[in-house]
Write a protein that holds these residues in place. Structure first.
Motif, mmCIF file in Angstrom:
data_model
loop_
_atom_site.group_PDB
_atom_site.id
_atom_site.type_symbol
_atom_site.label_atom_id
_atom_site.label_comp_id
_atom_site.label_asym_id
_atom_site.label_seq_id
_atom_site.Cartn_x
_atom_site.Cartn_y
_atom_site.Cartn_z
ATOM 1 N N VAL B 237 20.764 4.424 -18.708
ATOM 2 C CA VAL B 237 19.874 3.279 -18.910
ATOM 3 C C VAL B 237 18.431 3.750 -19.004
ATOM 4 O O VAL B 237 17.678 3.341 -19.895
ATOM 5 C CB VAL B 237 20.042 2.256 -17.762
ATOM 6 C CG1 VAL B 237 19.016 1.145 -17.886
ATOM 7 C CG2 VAL B 237 21.442 1.675 -17.764
ATOM 8 N N LEU B 301 23.014 -0.940 -13.687
ATOM 9 C CA LEU B 301 22.090 -1.428 -14.714
ATOM 10 C C LEU B 301 20.741 -1.768 -14.094
ATOM 11 O O LEU B 301 19.681 -1.378 -14.602
ATOM 12 C CB LEU B 301 22.681 -2.665 -15.401
ATOM 13 C CG LEU B 301 21.738 -3.314 -16.405
ATOM 14 C CD1 LEU B 301 21.632 -2.483 -17.660
ATOM 15 C CD2 LEU B 301 22.168 -4.727 -16.741
ATOM 16 N N LEU B 396 28.138 -0.180 -15.957
ATOM 17 C CA LEU B 396 26.791 -0.708 -15.818
ATOM 18 C C LEU B 396 26.736 -1.863 -14.832
ATOM 19 O O LEU B 396 25.744 -2.064 -14.158
ATOM 20 C CB LEU B 396 26.269 -1.177 -17.179
ATOM 21 C CG LEU B 396 25.956 -0.092 -18.197
ATOM 22 C CD1 LEU B 396 25.672 -0.712 -19.546
ATOM 23 C CD2 LEU B 396 24.771 0.744 -17.743
#
Lengths: 365, 451
Positions: B237, B301, B396
């Protein structure tokens, strides 16, 4: 020719920009759908309850088809605060607490729409006093601790500043060892128990409480009593008593570096570190799961977890987890929790029934 | 180093004395220089000694985690216990919880002791306690996968519990367990006999690197694997967001933005952001990503987004520095042959600056990889023993920890066996960080151009 190549180059640069932005957009898109269904139970709260909760969560994940619940720590107050933030999948389902939920916390919960709370008492936790294994052994009473750590003590009928430097000044039976105590910081639930069951008890036993009550200011008797209690539990600030805001591992490290230190620990922590620590008796009783269960050992407190009823049926496995936690084979006297140091609750059957019926606090069903 | 002038030469002697003779003043100056060199060497030496102590300490305390004590045991999977109806219905088999498997272990121990002629006063149940609490789950998973094996005798390789493991590693001794309720001297005697019989052995433990976290009761089963996956997804990310945003921002600021007070303010604030303590980004992440945007708690995430905020200034600053180091003559030449400003930047300046940008990015990522503080606030520290995620979306979204958070969590736990694992985790984390930094150095060495 030159013109053409230039324009294709521009296109290429545009492309790489598009790629970059699209990858960023893809992530944003994933995050937009993120708020959808959560399929594991989310727990937070007391670091005292954390080991028990993690043992249960692990066994739950093994025995059920639900995913293993997530258990975070951070303290009872922090956990209950998050618990009371509201109803919905981005709030936690269960708050672990090493004390009962307070009235103002229930009110805060209600303000945010968390009205139906199921209280579950899982058992009792003993609080022990332990020092370095190679050092002197102690047999404490609450009075000793009050005299050693309070900021004011009673001498010849007068309250004076506490100037005791060594344990033999507190109690002639003790060795001449420097007073150095590591007590839990105020954010820990353990601190309250230490204050209530040890310092306050010692304050009353030495007669300092009476003095403070006479001197206390307040409109009513109740207010006066409260002021006196508050004065009782104020600890000396000359460095003899050190607040530990971290975990028991920090207290242990302090004792390892200062062999005169005496620390406050949970029973389970002590039982895992018997090679480094020796435990002191309190009022003549050796702390153990048995002596705490019978109530002989005075310094113990109940442990709880609180379930958001509104989440039952929404978060899969929530009720199963709560029921599994208090099942005989887990929280009973022969279960893994008891083996780890939890004192089994003699009224476990009532708790099991309450969880099965989803009985909420405040009496209503 | 080689530039230092010859200290014996004193070209301008005021008093007209011989050049070869040292005046007191020259002697003082020479002595001052010698002292300064000594200080420098002392500083470097003390730094090196610290490093050696640190490395010796980490490896001394942590290498143990890569080995674990295992016990091989033949267990008869009794039909009467596991499948009372005898119809091998998976639903019925699943109803037998891990607690139902404990008696099988006791039986297996009884058989083993009888077969090998081992003498012990322990009850079979006490003997079963030598194994990890995870042993029952290990059997249950096996039976659910292979229901046909019920009724047969199967050889399992179980982990022993952390006390037995500590005994094998020398951490637990007969003296140290005097007050320990979890293990007794008679149990250790049995361990000695089982070691002699070849049933208990220390082996390399890959599960420490690949496995997931375990509860406080089974330190022997805890591993870094799942938190490593959590860290990996966070880094993805960070890379996917911080690199494009950071590079785009610095290209604009460096090449296109007008030089006025607004850009000055922005510039100063980017430098300020780089110095903001990481916990602040954690609080920001909690209030923006979780409370406002309703992203799930404990998700890599969110961790990645928070770390992106933290890494961005580092990337912007290093990107701008490497863009600046490309000489203006390159831009002028490109513009001179008719390239547009954008072409000059993207075709000529950016490729030349790329090694510097990559180095900065890798160092930023390494910094983010070792960060714990912001993760505390977004729920990535705790008992998160989830199974490895099965898809990218799950990776995620589903709760996970990160390597430094996992180490912090282990260091807090009561059982001393977790201490060893915390140090072992530090070794793994260090291997990652050193690898990343080495890649950064190699990239710089190979591709960086000096003008």
């Amino acid at each position: 020719m030159g013109m053409i190549t230039t324009s294709t180059y521009t296109k290429e640069t545009d492309m790489s920009f598009v790629k970059l932005t699209s990858s960023a957009l893809a992530i944003a898109a994933v995050s937009a759908t993120a708020a959808a269904a959560r399929d594991q139970v989310q727990v937070a709260g007391s670091s005292t309850v954390l080991p028990y909760a993690s043992i249960v969560a692990e066994a739950f994940g093994e025995n059920f088809d639900f995913p293993t619940p997530v258990v975070e720590s951070g303290g009872s107050s922090a956990g209950l605060k998050r618990f009371c933030e509201g109803v919905g999948e981005n709030t936690i389902d269960i708050a672990n607490a090493s004390r009962k939920i307070k009235d103002n916390e229930i009110a805060a919960c209600a303000d945010n729409g968390v009205t139906d709370i199921i209280e579950v008492r899982i058992g009792y936790d003993g609080i022990v006093f332990a020092s370095d294994i190679k050092g002197n052994s102690f047999e404490f009473t609450p009075t000793d601790w009050f005299l050693a750590l309070s900021d004011k003590v009673l001498v010849d009928g007068k309250l004076v500043e506490n100037t005791f430097k060594t344990w033999d000044q507190v109690n002639p039976h003790f060795p001449a060892q420097d007073i150095q105590a590591f007590v839990p910081g105020t954010k820990h639930g353990t601190r309250e128990v230490f204050e209530d069951k040890v310092i306050l008890a010692g304050c009353e036993a030495t007669g300092a409480f009476e003095h403070l009550l006479v001197a206390a200011e307040g409109d009513s008797d109740k207010a006066k009593k409260k002021a006196a209690e508050k004065a009782c539990i104020s600890l000396r600030t000359d460095g003899r008593s050190v607040d530990i805001d971290g975990d028991y591992t920090e207290t242990l490290a302090r004792i390892e570096s200062n062999k005169d230190g005496i620390g406050v620990f949970g029973l389970a922590f002590y039982e895992n570190n018997t090679d480094k620590l020796q435990v002191a008796t309190m009022s003549g009783v050796v702390p153990s799961t048995e002596s705490i269960a019978t109530g002989e050992y005075p310094v113990s407190r109940p442990l709880y977890f609180y379930v958001k009823k509104a989440h039952i049926g929404v978060i899969p496995g929530l009720k199963d987890y709560a029921e599994f936690f208090v099942a005989d084979e887990i929280a009973g006297p022969d279960g893994p929790l008891s083996e780890y140091g939890l004192v089994a609750d003699p009224d476990l059957a009532d708790t099991q029934a309450a969880v099965a019926d989803e009985k909420v606090m405040g009496g209503s069903m | 180093m080689t530039d230092t002038p010859d200290t014996n030469a004193t070209p301008h002697s005021k008093h007209g004395a011989s050049l070869l003779e040292l005046t007191p003043r020259t002697k003082r100056r020479n002595a001052a220089e010698r002292r300064f060199r000594m200080y420098g060497m002392a500083a470097i030496a003390s730094g090196l000694i610290m490093l050696v102590i640190l490395v010796v300490n980490i490896f001394g305390a942590g290498m143990g985690a890569f080995q674990q004590t295992f016990m091989t045991l033949d267990v008869e999977l009794l039909e009467a216990k596991l499948d009372k109806k005898g119809n091998r219905d998976i639903a019925d088999i699943k109803k037998v919880s891990t607690f139902g498997y404990a008696p099988l272990l006791a039986n297996a121990f009884e058989t083993l002791v009888a077969k090998d002629g081992i003498e012990t006063d322990l009850s079979p149940k006490k003997m079963g306690k030598l194994l990890s609490k995870g042993a029952a789950a290990q059997m249950r998973n096996y039976v659910i996968k292979n229901p046909d094996e019920i009724g047969k005798t199967v050889t399992f390789k179980f982990l022993t519990n952390s006390r037995v493991d500590g005994y094998m590693k020398g951490r637990v001794t007969r003296d140290s367990i005097a007050n320990d309720k979890s293990i007794s001297v008679t149990q250790l005697d049995l361990v000695d006999q089982l070691v002699a019989a070849g049933a208990i052995k220390k082996r390399v433990n890959l599960d420490f690197i690949l496995g997931s976290d375990a509860s406080d009761q089974r330190p022997e089963a805890a591993g870094m694997g799942v938190s490593m996956v959590g860290s990996l997804f966070m880094m993805l990310v960070v890379l996917a967001l911080a690199l494009p945003i950071g590079v785009a921002a610095s290209i604009y600021l460096e090449e296109f933005a007008p030089k006025n007070w607004i850009t000055d303010v922005i510039e100063v604030n980017i430098s300020n952001l780089a110095a903001v303590p990481s916990i602040v980004f954690g609080i920001l992440g909690l209030s923006v990503f979780i409370n406002y945007m309703h992203l799930p708690m404990s998700a890599p995430l969110v961790g990645g987004l928070v770390l992106t905020l933290m890494t961005l200034p580092t990337i912007i600053i290093s990107t701008r520095a490497s863009l600046k180091s490309v000489p203006p003559s390159i831009r002028d030449a490109a513009l001179g042959v008719g390239a547009s400003k954008m072409q000059a930047v993207f075709h000529h300046v950016l490729p030349l600056a790329a090694p510097g940008i990559l180095t900065g990015t890798i160092i930023g990522l390494a910094q983010a990889l070792g960060e714990t503080a912001p993760l505390l606030l977004i729920g990535m520290v705790g008992f998160i023993a989830s199974n490895p995620p099965d898809s990218i979306a799950a990776g995620l979204m589903s709760p996970n920890s990160a390597m430094p958070a996992q180490i912090y969590e282990w260091a807090k736990r009561a059982d001393p066996a977790f201490y060893e694992r915390a140090w072992g985790g530090i070794i793994i984390l260090l291997v990652f960080l050193i690898t990343m930094n080495t890649v950064a150095v190699i990239l710089r060495r190979r591709f960086e151009r000096r003008w």
